[in-house]
Design a protein around this motif. Structure first.
Motif, PDB file in Angstrom:
ATOM      1  N   GLY A  85       0.825  -1.188   0.000  1.00 25.90           N
ATOM      2  CA  GLY A  85       0.000   0.000   0.000  1.00 25.90           C
ATOM      3  C   GLY A  85       0.865   1.244   0.000  1.00 25.90           C
ATOM      4  N   ARG A  87       3.010   4.551  -0.065  1.00 28.68           N
ATOM      5  CA  ARG A  87       2.696   5.954   0.115  1.00 28.68           C
ATOM      6  C   ARG A  87       3.901   6.779  -0.305  1.00 28.68           C
ATOM      7  NH1 ARG A  87      -1.698   6.836   3.544  1.00 28.68           N
ATOM      8  NH2 ARG A  87      -0.881   8.865   4.177  1.00 28.68           N
ATOM      9  N   ALA A 107      -0.992   9.291   0.380  1.00 30.72           N
ATOM     10  CA  ALA A 107      -1.392   8.134  -0.413  1.00 30.72           C
ATOM     11  C   ALA A 107      -1.526   8.547  -1.872  1.00 30.72           C
ATOM     12  CB  ALA A 107      -2.713   7.579   0.103  1.00 30.72           C
ATOM     13  N   GLU A 110      -3.816  11.464  -3.063  1.00 27.73           N
ATOM     14  CA  GLU A 110      -4.072  12.371  -1.943  1.00 27.73           C
ATOM     15  C   GLU A 110      -3.276  13.654  -2.134  1.00 27.73           C
ATOM     16  OE1 GLU A 110      -3.862  12.361   2.984  1.00 27.73           O
ATOM     17  OE2 GLU A 110      -2.884  10.775   1.811  1.00 27.73           O
ATOM     18  N   ARG A 298       2.358   3.989   7.691  1.00 24.84           N
ATOM     19  CA  ARG A 298       0.912   3.768   7.775  1.00 24.84           C
ATOM     20  C   ARG A 298       0.355   4.597   8.933  1.00 24.84           C
ATOM     21  NH1 ARG A 298       3.711  -0.624   6.744  1.00 24.84           N
ATOM     22  NH2 ARG A 298       3.974  -1.083   8.955  1.00 24.84           N
TER      23      ARG A 298
END
Length: 625
Positions: A85, A87, A107, A110, A298
């Motif tokens: 995931g 970023r 992210a 974003e 995260r």
């Protein structure tokens, strides 16, 4: 028009002075012009060639240069963190809050930076107040900025980050400026990847050296406390974290107990004892699995971090033979300069490898400490036994002395009382005084014997011919033996010298001869023989000389063999039990010993052993002939 030249300060950063335009260089040159393109790319090339610069230092120099040459108030670089995931993590900034580096991440999609990272195309925004894609990040201090331009950072057509510039005033970015920032992004990809490869190689070398050093230290460190302190310090060094906690399983308490803490901050939760399954460390030990929480990578995990941890936390179990014996926890990883950064898979693998290596060393150190404690306990018990035996010996000595002194004191006291009455004839008075004098001399001889026993082990040896010494001593004793009808036979076969105290050893030999004489009737014989011999002492043979005294009597009673050399114990009526014990102490003082046994063909035999070299001592078992 000459391009401005970028210089490097001694610390590796681009100096502020070097960023100032040379006379006539930047004046009138619009940002995005070909001359400026070449100038900024040459500057970036010089930064990429900066020997000894870390990635962090290179990026800090790049954002400064780009902001200056593009006449922007701020410049920031975000890099893809590479985790699940992925970023975009803030890696460097100029003009914004530097403390946000390593903490702020976005992210894909974003904010403007995330949008560019997702779409992989540059994006200029003249006025952010009219564009919903912009996201204000107060932690970065973006209040007051009006315009932003961002471009992807690529490496071989693969996106690895985003670079953006910001201005406080509304600004229309031109197409050449957009293309220039896009070109910078492409150029940055190579710079960043080369720097990352260099840092990774340097990191691997450092890690290998650390692991080798840890292995050597684990072998050489035998005791638990210094071992644990070293392990915790190396754990922090390997993972570049601010602090750590090492726990070990306490069998008695049935809890994981903190043994070492290190760093400038310690999580409160991590300082109290934990049961299996309690807290992150307890779960890691129970399930024998690693825990990694990282609010840098995260942000949603921030609320799961233990109290006192700011950015990230890693805990690995220490397992020995399938059983958890402890945990190692580290927290808050930092870049050089104190900037927060995420924990990596490599960090996790390195810490677990260290924990696996440490498990055996911890059990060995615990065994060593247990052995040391056992030895200390045995020493304490020995000291207690020695003290008890000493007190018992003192008690026996007091009883024996009281018994020996009471014998003469009773008649002395009684006769002295009669003498004080005065109603005695002259012959009675004379007789009483003779008895008192005789008993007083008896007491004096006893006390002399006690003093001789006490001082028997204090010897001043010198080299003497053993045969000559024994012959002289026997000749001195022969008249006494002959007076009682006992013969003496002398066999001298030593032919050697030994270290001995002539006076004390002669008295010791006389005690042994006197003991033999008292065991013989008239017509008996005492044989004295010398020879070279060796005795086993502490697993090796000690060379020396034996003086054997053998009689033709009835032998030593079996019940007396074990206590023959203890003071105040005698097998004869009226014996004081001092002669043989004094002889034994004298031989021990010489580094030798005195042994006694009953030969199969009758009689008793005493062996006085003297080592050839001074200072050799032991308790030999039997002579080697």
């Amino acid at each position: 028009m000459m391009p401005a030249t970028t210089h490097f300060a001694k610390d590796g950063f681009v100096s502020d002075a070097s960023l100032q335009p040379q006379r006539g260089a930047a004046e009138g040159t619009p940002p995005g012009a070909p001359t400026l393109d070449l100038e900024i790319l040459n500057t970036l090339h010089r930064i990429s060639d900066g020997t000894g610069l870390s990635l962090h230092e290179r990026l800090a120099a790049i954002v400064k240069v780009v902001a200056f040459h593009l006449r922007s108030d701020a410049c920031s670089i975000y890099l893809e963190d590479g985790g699940a995931g992925s970023r975009f993590l803030l890696a460097a900034t100029h003009g914004l809050n530097p403390e946000a580096v390593g903490r702020v991440s976005l992210a894909p999609g974003e904010g403007v930076t995330g949008w560019v990272g997702r779409e992989r195309i540059p994006l200029p925004i003249e006025d952010i107040s009219h564009d919903t894609r912009f996201k204000m990040i107060s932690e970065m201090g973006e209040e007051g900025f009006k315009a932003i331009m961002a471009a992807p950072i690529r490496l071989d057509q693969r996106l690895i980050g985003v670079i953006n510039v910001q201005n406080r005033a509304v600004r229309e970015y031109t197409d050449p400026q957009v293309r220039l920032l896009e070109t910078i992004g492409i150029h940055l990809g190579g710079i960043i990847r080369a720097a990352q490869y260099y840092e990774e190689a340097r990191k691997q070398l450092k890690h290998q050296r650390l692991v080798n050093g840890i292995g050597q230290a684990l072998v050489s460190t035998l005791h638990l406390d210094p071992l644990l302190e070293m392990v915790m310090e190396k754990s922090r060094e390997l993972t570049q974290t601010r602090g750590g906690v090492l726990r070990l399983w306490d069998e008695e308490r049935q809890q994981l107990v903190v043994r070492v803490t290190t760093g400038d901050m310690r999580p409160e939760e991590e300082l109290r004892p934990l049961y299996l399954g309690e807290g992150l460390s307890g779960i890691a030990a129970l399930k024998q699995q690693r825990w990694r929480l990282d609010a840098v990578a995260r942000p949603q995990e921030r609320e799961l971090l233990p109290s006192g941890v700011v950015h990230n936390y890693l805990c690995v179990p220490v397992v020995f033979q399938g059983r958890s014996i402890g945990t190692i926890s580290v927290f808050d990883k930092e870049q050089p300069g104190g900037l927060a950064t995420r924990l990596t898979d490599d960090d996790e693998a390195l810490l677990q490898a260290l924990a696996n290596q440490v498990a055996v060393a911890i059990k060995n150190a615990q065994a060593c400490d247990d052995l040391t404690a056992t030895v200390e306990d045995l020493k304490a018990q020995r000291d207690q036994l020695v003290q008890a035996e000493t007190l018992a010996a003192v008690g026996r000595m007091a009883d024996a002395m009281a018994h020996q002194l009471r014998g003469p004191l009773v008649p002395i006291t009684g006769l002295a009382t009669r003498l004080m009455d005065g109603d005695l004839s002259e012959s009675q008075r004379h007789h009483y005084l003779e008895v008192i004098l005789r008993e007083a001399k008896r007491m004096d001889r006893f006390l002399d014997g006690v003093m001789e026993l006490v001082r028997a082990g204090e010897v001043n040896p010198e080299q003497r011919d053993v045969d000559a010494f024994v012959a002289e001593s026997v000749e001195r004793f022969r008249p006494t033996a002959n007076g009682k009808g006992v013969g003496m036979r002398l066999e001298l076969n030593a032919g050697s010298v030994a270290w001995l105290d002539s006076d004390k050893l002669r008295r010791a030999l006389c005690h042994v001869l006197d003991n033999a004489l008292k065991a013989l009737p008239a017509g008996g014989e005492i044989r004295v023989r010398t020879e070279r011999c060796a005795y086993p002492v502490e697993g090796s043979a000690v060379d020396g000389v034996c003086i054997q005294v053998r009689d033709t009597g009835d032998g030593i009673p079996e019940a007396m063999l074990d206590s023959l050399f203890k003071p105040f114990i005698s097998g004869r009526d009226g014996g004081r039990g001092l002669g043989l014990s004094t002889a034994y102490r004298t031989l021990r003082g010489h580094g030798g010993t005195l042994l006694a046994h009953n030969p199969p063909d009758g009689g008793a035999e005493f062996t006085l052993f003297l080592p050839e070299s001074p200072g050799r001592s032991g308790a030999p078992r039997s002579p080697s002939r």
